[in-house]
Enzyme design. Structure first.
Site, PDB file in Angstrom:
ATOM      1  N   ASP A  98       0.842  -1.215   0.000  1.00 22.21           N
ATOM      2  CA  ASP A  98       0.000   0.000   0.000  1.00 22.21           C
ATOM      3  C   ASP A  98       0.871   1.256   0.000  1.00 22.21           C
ATOM      4  OD1 ASP A  98       0.747  -0.422   2.681  1.00 22.21           O
ATOM      5  OD2 ASP A  98      -1.213   0.154   3.510  1.00 22.21           O
TER       6      ASP A  98
ATOM      7  N   GLY B 293      -2.896  -5.937  18.556  1.00 22.02           N
ATOM      8  CA  GLY B 293      -1.588  -6.482  18.194  1.00 22.02           C
ATOM      9  C   GLY B 293      -1.671  -7.789  17.436  1.00 22.02           C
ATOM     10  N   ALA B 294      -2.811  -8.069  16.834  1.00 20.00           N
ATOM     11  CA  ALA B 294      -2.989  -9.335  16.116  1.00 20.00           C
ATOM     12  C   ALA B 294      -2.996  -9.132  14.603  1.00 20.00           C
ATOM     13  CB  ALA B 294      -4.282 -10.009  16.563  1.00 20.00           C
TER      14      ALA B 294
ATOM     15  N   LEU C 281      -5.019  -7.157  12.974  1.00 11.56           N
ATOM     16  CA  LEU C 281      -6.377  -6.950  12.462  1.00 11.56           C
ATOM     17  C   LEU C 281      -6.765  -5.467  12.489  1.00 11.56           C
ATOM     18  CD1 LEU C 281      -8.271  -9.994  14.023  1.00 11.56           C
ATOM     19  CD2 LEU C 281      -7.128  -9.807  11.831  1.00 11.56           C
ATOM     20  N   SER C 282      -5.759  -4.621  12.669  1.00 10.51           N
ATOM     21  CA  SER C 282      -5.953  -3.171  12.575  1.00 10.51           C
ATOM     22  C   SER C 282      -6.884  -2.599  13.622  1.00 10.51           C
ATOM     23  CB  SER C 282      -6.466  -2.784  11.189  1.00 10.51           C
ATOM     24  OG  SER C 282      -5.518  -3.121  10.250  1.00 10.51           O
ATOM     25  N   SER C 283      -6.680  -3.007  14.856  1.00  9.01           N
ATOM     26  CA  SER C 283      -7.470  -2.405  15.914  1.00  9.01           C
ATOM     27  C   SER C 283      -7.169  -0.904  15.996  1.00  9.01           C
ATOM     28  CB  SER C 283      -7.179  -3.080  17.254  1.00  9.01           C
ATOM     29  OG  SER C 283      -5.803  -3.037  17.539  1.00  9.01           O
ATOM     30  N   SER C 284      -5.941  -0.524  15.694  1.00  3.84           N
ATOM     31  CA  SER C 284      -5.607   0.903  15.796  1.00  3.84           C
ATOM     32  C   SER C 284      -6.338   1.725  14.735  1.00  3.84           C
ATOM     33  CB  SER C 284      -4.095   1.126  15.734  1.00  3.84           C
ATOM     34  OG  SER C 284      -3.563   0.521  14.603  1.00  3.84           O
TER      35      SER C 284
ATOM     36  N   ASP D 139      -5.300  -0.058   5.993  1.00  4.46           N
ATOM     37  CA  ASP D 139      -6.090  -0.419   7.170  1.00  4.46           C
ATOM     38  C   ASP D 139      -7.242   0.552   7.391  1.00  4.46           C
ATOM     39  OD1 ASP D 139      -4.026  -2.167   7.311  1.00  4.46           O
ATOM     40  OD2 ASP D 139      -3.126  -1.329   9.120  1.00  4.46           O
TER      41      ASP D 139
ATOM     42  N   TYR E 166       8.794  -2.116  10.469  1.00  2.00           N
ATOM     43  CA  TYR E 166       7.979  -1.515   9.417  1.00  2.00           C
ATOM     44  C   TYR E 166       8.676  -0.283   8.832  1.00  2.00           C
ATOM     45  CZ  TYR E 166       3.619  -0.153   7.119  1.00  2.00           C
ATOM     46  OH  TYR E 166       2.655   0.156   6.190  1.00  2.00           O
TER      47      TYR E 166
HETATM   48  C1  GLA Z   1       0.162  -2.543   8.411  1.00  2.00           C
HETATM   49  C2  GLA Z   1       0.007  -1.132   7.857  1.00  2.00           C
HETATM   50  C3  GLA Z   1      -0.639  -1.137   6.470  1.00  2.00           C
HETATM   51  C4  GLA Z   1       0.041  -2.124   5.533  1.00  2.00           C
HETATM   52  C5  GLA Z   1       0.231  -3.479   6.211  1.00  2.00           C
HETATM   53  C6  GLA Z   1       1.051  -4.408   5.376  1.00  2.00           C
HETATM   54  O1  GLA Z   1      -1.091  -3.110   8.672  1.00  2.00           O
HETATM   55  O2  GLA Z   1      -0.759  -0.332   8.727  1.00  2.00           O
HETATM   56  O3  GLA Z   1      -0.639   0.165   5.942  1.00  2.00           O
HETATM   57  O4  GLA Z   1       1.245  -1.609   5.068  1.00  2.00           O
HETATM   58  O5  GLA Z   1       0.856  -3.349   7.479  1.00  2.00           O
HETATM   59  O6  GLA Z   1       0.414  -4.701   4.194  1.00  2.00           O
END
Ligand code: GLA
Length: 388
Positions: free
Chosen positions: A39, A123-124, A126-129, A173, A223
Site C-alpha cells: 500500500d 496487536g494481532a 487486524l488493525s485495531s488501531s 487499514d 515496518y
Molecule cells: C500494516 C500497515 C498497512 C500495511 C500493512 C502491510 O497493517 O498499517 O498500511 O502496510 O501493514 O500490508
C-alpha cells in the site's frame, strides 16, 4: 456479538457520565486477502472489514472537557479541547490525540465524553488501531458536523498513525475500516485511492484466521526500516529507468538488472514488491473467475515472499502456514498484515475448518507452548453509526 458489545458500552457510558450517549459508532477491524506491504509502494490491496469492532458511545458537552474512557483496560484520560496536543506515554491515548490534533480549530468543535470497548484483538494484525482512529474521527464528524468525507476520515486516521503513533503506515487499514461493505472485498489502488468491490463468495471455502498470539511488538521499527529500504531501492531504479515514478512502473526485469547496485537486502525487498503488485491483479482475476485454487496458490507465494524476501514473518507464523500448506482441504495460507506476529489467513474447505483448528492448535501448542486463537470471521460493513 455486536449487540452485546453495544449494550455493554452503552451501559458503561451511563455509569460513567450519568446519561445516555448521543451516538453509538461501530468501527471494524480488517483482513487482507492479498497485497501485503504494497500500500505504501503504490500497489493494489484486497482488504475487507470484518465483524469485529471497536464500539464508541459518545456525546458532546458544553464545558470544553474531553473525557475518554477505555472500558477494556479501565483507562481514563481527560484534557481540554483547546489544549496543545502532543503524544503522551499512554499509547492508546495517542490514537485519539492524533486524530483530534488534525481537527482542532474547526468550527463547531466542543468538548465530548467517550467510552469505548473493542472486540478487535490488539496487536494481532487486524488493525485495531485503524478501527480506533477512524471510529473516533467518524464520531467527531457526527457530533460536530464537520462534513468530512469517508476518504478524509481514512486519511486523518493514517496521519494520526504517522504523527502520534510513529508507524509510517500506508492507507490500507484505515481505508478498509471505513469503506468496508458486507460480503465484499475492496480492490484498492493505493496510488489513486480508486477502488471497486468484488464479491467475497468463496463457495465451499471459508477464510480462517489463526492468531499466533505473538504480539507484533517489533512492528514499528521493522515496518519503518522496510519503508526506508524500498525507498532507497526505488531511488536506484529511478536513476536507471527515468520512466519509473513508482513501483507500479517497475518490471521484474528492471529489478533483476540492477540487483548488484541495489545490494542483496534492498534487492529482495524490491523484488517482493514488484511481484506482489502483480499478484494482487492476478488474485482479483482468479476471484472473479471463482478459481480459488489459483487464488490460494497466490496467497502461498505471497507468504513465501514476505517470509524470505521481505522478512517480516516470524517462526510462529511460518509454522502456522507450513502446518496447513499441504493439507488437502486448504487452498492457500499466508501471514497477514504488517507481520512480526499476528495472524495467518487461510482459505480452507468450510467443512474442514473445525478439524483444521483442532489439529493445528495441538501442533502449535506442542511446538511453542502457546494456545492458538482461531477466528472465524465474516466480512462486514465499514465504520458506521449504530441504530437499533
Ligand atoms: C500494516 C500497515 C498497512 C500495511 C500493512 C502491510 O497493517 O498499517 O498500511 O502496510 O501493514 O500490508
Amino acid at each position: 456479538m455486536k449487540k452485546k458489545l453495544v449494550k455493554q458500552v452503552t451501559a458503561f457510558y451511563k455509569e460513567c457520565f450519568g446519561e445516555k450517549p448521543q451516538h453509538i459508532i461501530l468501527s471494524p477491524g480488517r483482513i487482507n486477502i492479498i497485497g501485503e506491504h504494497v500500500d505504501y509502494n503504490d500497489g493494489y490491496v484486497l482488504p475487507a472489514a470484518i465483524n469485529k469492532y471497536v464500539c464508541f458511545a459518545v456525546s458532546p458537552n458544553e464545558d470544553g472537557k474531553c473525557a475518554i474512557v477505555a472500558r477494556d483496560i479501565d483507562g481514563h484520560y481527560e484534557f481540554n479541547v483547546n489544549d496543545e496536543l502532543k503524544p503522551v506515554d499512554k499509547m492508546w491515548v495517542n490514537y485519539f490525540l492524533g486524530v483530534l490534533h488534525q481537527l482542532q480549530g474547526r468550527d463547531g468543535l466542543r468538548g465530548f465524553n467517550i467510552v469505548f470497548s473493542s472486540t478487535v484483538p490488539m496487536g494481532a494484525g487486524l488493525s485495531s488501531s485503524a478501527a480506533v482512529e477512524c471510529g473516533f474521527a467518524f464520531a467527531l464528524n457526527e457530533m460536530f458536523g464537520f462534513g468530512l468525507s469517508k476518504e478524509e476520515i481514512a486519511l486523518i486516521g493514517q496521519k494520526s498513525e504517522h504523527t502520534f503513533v510513529g508507524v509510517n503506515c500506508g492507507i490500507m487499514d484505515q481505508f478498509a475500516s471505513v469503506f468496508g461493505k458486507k460480503n465484499q472485498v475492496i480492490k484498492l489502488d493505493c496510488n489513486t485511492l480508486e477502488h471497486n468491490y468484488h464479491k467475497a463468495d468463496f463457495k465451499d471455502y471459508a477464510l480462517l484466521l489463526l492468531d499466533s498470539r505473538v504480539k507484533h511488538t517489533h512492528l514499528t521499527s521493522g515496518y519503518n526500516d522496510r519503508r526506508r529500504e524500498v525507498e532507497e531501492g526505488l531511488a536506484v531504479l529511478k536513476q536507471h529507468y527515468p520512466q519509473v515514478n513508482t513501483f507500479r512502473d517497475c518490471t521484474e526485469e528492471m529489478v533483476l538488472a540492477v540487483r548488484e547496485e541495489l545490494g542483496e537486502v534492498n534487492f529482495k525487498r524490491c523484488h517482493f514488491v514488484v511481484k506482489e503488485i502483480q499478484r494482487v491483479l492476478d488474485a482479483v482475476d482468479a476471484l472473479e473467475k471463482q478459481d480459488f485454487a489459483t487464488l490460494g496458490a497466490l496467497m502461498l507465494e505471497t507468504h513465501d515472499g514476505l517470509s524470505d524476501d521481505y522478512e517480516v514473518s516470524c517462526a510462529e507464523i511460518d509454522f502456522l502456514v507450513d502446518a496447513v500448506r499441504n493439507d488437502d482441504n486448504v487452498l492457500g495460507s499466508r501471514m497477514m498484515g504488517g507481520g512480526f506476529g499476528g495472524c495467518s489467513i487461510t482459505l480452507v474447505k468450510k467443512d474442514a475448518v473445525d478439524g483444521l483448528i483442532e489439529r493445528v492448535s495441538r501442533e502449535y501448542k506442542e511446538k511453542f507452548h502457546i494456545a492458538l486463537e482461531p477466528y472465524k470471521i465474516k466480512i462486514a460493513k465499514g465504520t458506521t453509526l449504530y441504530t437499533e
